[in-house]
Design an enzyme around this catalytic site. Structure first.
Site: not given
Ligand code: ADQ
Length: 457
Positions: A154, A358
């Protein structure tokens, strides 16, 4: 599709019906075709055990392994999150090497491999999630497992030269080549992976993207992860986001939602917003930034430092620009339900997604899906997020350059409706077409089409 599906992920939902993009995708894959999901129980064990515990689930089998408190320090907070995470996010300066980290990581992987090996038949598909389990396939092969094993990473694939900072750099390619399919987020990740293998004397590249490394032949391909776009759009249509945060009629909402992590580029984002307030002729409307960033991995020192830095920048910008009845940055350290975020995204004029590195970034896709196509907000997206490889109609920025981010915020605030609509229509098509269901079916189709290796000896 032949065989059962066995999913291995560090996090496993303990509720019967899970919520959240990735876990729902896994839940649906297992509900469709049956199988087993193995993950780490949230509660620690007093001592290491090979036994798996059943968790409630319908239509498939869900089992948890437990790690001891010491293993949580070495395997999870240590090797996974203080070595591999900074390595893959190009922050080798933040790698913390402790002598027992690798030992704990390898011990947990060896134990999970024994647990998986007991369940897996040669026709089964084993789908491993993420950097917590790089060595899992190698351990499974050692135990005589011939099933097809795929990894989906990921986070970004590490830059080959950064691997010098990893004590296990010689073992790393062997960990990878024990898989049959390496799924990465982007073409850029695939290129970095191939670069690593091209540098090895015992590796050979084939025109169809396969790699031979020693005795093993494996495939590398990009499977950009998506979101439940329909679900996000439906939740956003409820509306009322402006009222929820009590925006004044003359305020434009700018929103950022991230886990509080040094890879997310939050200090530069807040500084850039401060520059907009400082230098831009804002006219009659004022921007209001809501930055939601719940703390994560709070036991890791690098995470404590970034938190303190952000507190300081937010209060400095507010101290400088706040007025009676107006605080420009609202910085919130907690999580919200997906439905609440969807409504906030829809109310926002700008979505700020400016990570330094990311794998993909799902917030960028969620922001797009949540917009009203008749009056959409503008996505400001870092060029270094995996999402930027396909979301080309966002305002793409260099996340290291605060001037560039500030200019994009200004451009977004001033962008005419027709341009916003045109950009959004293109972004929306991509987000809806490659959603989370397409991602999992593409991956599983690719893994199941790999021929089962003949049992040796
Ligand atoms: P993350 O680093 O956690 O994921 P991201 O892809 O943005 O980053 O996913 C975060 C998820 O958590 C999103 O669905 C978001 O809405 C949710 N989230 C974030 N802050 C929140 C909050 N305050 N309250 C509720 N929900 C919140 C890792 C990798 C990424 C990759 C994903 C999926 O780092 O690059 O996109 O896995 O593969």
């Amino acid at each position: 599709m032949t065989g059962r599906l066995i999913v291995v992920s560090n996090r496993i939902p303990t509720d019967e019906v899970p919520s959240g993009g990735l876990v729902v995708a896994m839940h649906e894959a297992l509900s469709d075709q049956g199988g087993t999901w193995i993950g780490a129980h949230p509660d620690p064990a007093s001592e290491p055990t090979d036994a798996l515990e059943r968790l409630p689930a319908q239509g498939y089998d869900k089992r948890a392994f437990r790690v001891t408190e010491e293993e949580r320090q070495t395997y999870y907070l240590g090797y996974a999150n203080s070595v591999l995470w900074p390595l893959c996010h190009r922050r080798v300066d933040l790698i913390a090497l402790e002598s027992d980290y690798a030992e704990g990581y390898l011990a947990v992987n060896a134990r999970v491999a024994r647990q998986v090996a007991r369940l897996a038949g040669p026709e089964d598909l084993i789908w491993v999630q993420d950097y917590h389990f790089f060595p899992l396939a190698a351990e499974l092969r050692r135990l005589g497992c011939h099933a097809r094993i795929g990894l989906f990473l990921h986070i970004p694939f590490p830059v080959a030269s950064d691997l010098a900072a990893l004590p296990e750099r010689d073992a790393f390619p062997h960990w990878l080549s024990a898989y049959d399919l390496l799924g990465l987020q982007t073409q850029a990740d695939v290129a970095r992976c191939l670069e690593l293998f091209r540098s090895l004397p015992d590796a050979e590249m084939f025109i169809d993207g396969k790699v031979k490394h020693g005795p093993r032949l494996f495939a590398v391909a990009a499977f950009p992860i998506g979101i439940d776009a329909e679900g996000m759009a439906a939740a956003a249509r409820v509306g009322g986001g402006r009222e929820m945060v009590k925006l004044a009629p003359d305020e434009d909402l700018v929103i950022g939602v991230d886990r509080l992590d040094y890879s997310k580029g939050l200090p530069n984002r807040l500084r850039a917003f401060g520059q907009v307030l400082e230098h831009t002729e804002l006219g009659a409307r004022r921007p209001h930034l809501i930055q939601i960033a719940p703390a994560s991995r709070g036991d890791v020192p690098a995470y404590q430092r970034i938190r303190a830095e952000l507190d300081a920048i937010a209060s400095e910008v507010n101290g400088r620009h706040a007025d009676l009845g107006w605080t420009p940055i609202q910085y919130i350290n907690r999580s919200y339900p997906r439905e609440t975020l969807a409504r906030l995204f829809r109310a926002a004029r700008i979505g700020l997604v400016t990570p330094l590195a990311d794998g993909m970034n799902l917030v960028a896709k969620e922001f797009v899906a949540a917009q009203d196509p008749a009056d959409p907000g503008v996505l400001v997206l870092s060029r270094t997020a995996g999402a930027a490889e396909r979301l080309r109609e966002a305002l793409l920025v260099n996340p290291f350059d605060t001037d560039d981010i500030a200019r994009a915020i200004e451009a977004g605030l001033a962008m005419p409706l027709e341009e916003r609509k045109a950009r959004h229509a293109a972004l929306r098509a991509e987000v809806f077409e490659r959603d989370i269901a397409a991602w999992r079916s593409d991956y599983l189709r690719a893994l199941s089409s790999i021929a089962v290796a003949p049992a040796l000896g």
